[in-house]
Design an enzyme around this catalytic site. Structure first.
Site, PDB file in Angstrom:
ATOM      1  CE  LYS A   1      70.239-102.572  82.125  1.00 55.52           C
ATOM      2  NZ  LYS A   1      69.336-103.726  82.359  1.00 55.52           N
TER       3      LYS A   1
ATOM      4  CB  SER B   1      71.717-106.522  82.923  1.00 60.02           C
ATOM      5  OG  SER B   1      70.350-106.253  82.988  1.00 60.02           O
TER       6      SER B   1
ATOM      7  CB  SER C   1      67.861-107.084  84.447  1.00 63.26           C
ATOM      8  OG  SER C   1      68.083-108.114  83.529  1.00 63.26           O
TER       9      SER C   1
END
Length: 187
Positions: free
Chosen positions: A80, A155, A179
């Site tokens: 990420k 996210s 998330s």
């Protein structure tokens, strides 16, 4: 996007130890797959410019020592884009940070390095991991690999979509309030 084959860590290690594939072959398989399918999915924000150098180092280590560095030797990972990897921009999904290139790795990256992991690149995410807004300023709206009319959710959307599309074996995301759980469920 149909996965032709979903690899497990043990299967990659078997390919390496039987000398059917090198680490560079493993990396090439996943990078080629991402380059082919990700333009529609938009799960990746950037690729690791040193990924083949790392693959070469892992191949040389195995050739010299006849053993794997660790449990994640040559296991492709996508990370990420809010986790620091030295030399790769950490944008947090916002354009103002597009030139933010860390000199050091996050602790989790150091620990994964010690086990032999290999990072293909950084994944799309909601701006600054704020899950209400799904569209990254850098990567656009991440599409669900199974249905482009559906969302990937919040996210860690790129991390989940990248795994769903078999762009790597492992993905690292972060969770503030759903998330990780929501994208994993949506994908």
């Amino acid at each position: 996007v149909n996965s032709s084959f979903i690899f497990k860590t043990s299967e990659i290690h078997k390919l390496l130890t039987s000398k059917k594939w090198s680490c560079k072959d493993v990396v090439r398989y996943f990078i080629d797959r991402a380059v082919k399918y990700d333009p529609k999915i938009r799960s990746m924000i950037s690729y690791n410019p040193k990924v083949f150098q790392r693959a070469q180092e892992l191949d040389e280590y195995y050739a010299k020592n006849n053993k794997l560095i660790g449990k994640l030797h040559c296991i492709p990972m996508i990370i990420k884009d809010n986790i620091d990897i030295a030399g790769i921009p950490t944008t947090g999904g916002v354009t103002v940070l597009r030139n933010s290139v860390p000199n050091t790795n996050a602790l989790v990256i150091e620990r994964l390095n010690a086990e032999g992991a290999i990072y293909l690149g950084k994944t799309n995410m909601a701006p600054l991991a704020f899950g209400v807004v799904f569209e990254s300023e850098n990567g656009g709206l991440c599409q669900n690999p199974f249905n482009f009319n559906r969302t990937c959710s919040s996210s860690s959307s790129g991390s989940a979509a990248g795994i769903s599309a078999s762009f790597s074996v492992i993905s690292l995301g972060t969770d503030t309030a759903g998330s990780v759980i929501m994208p994993a469920s949506y994908n």
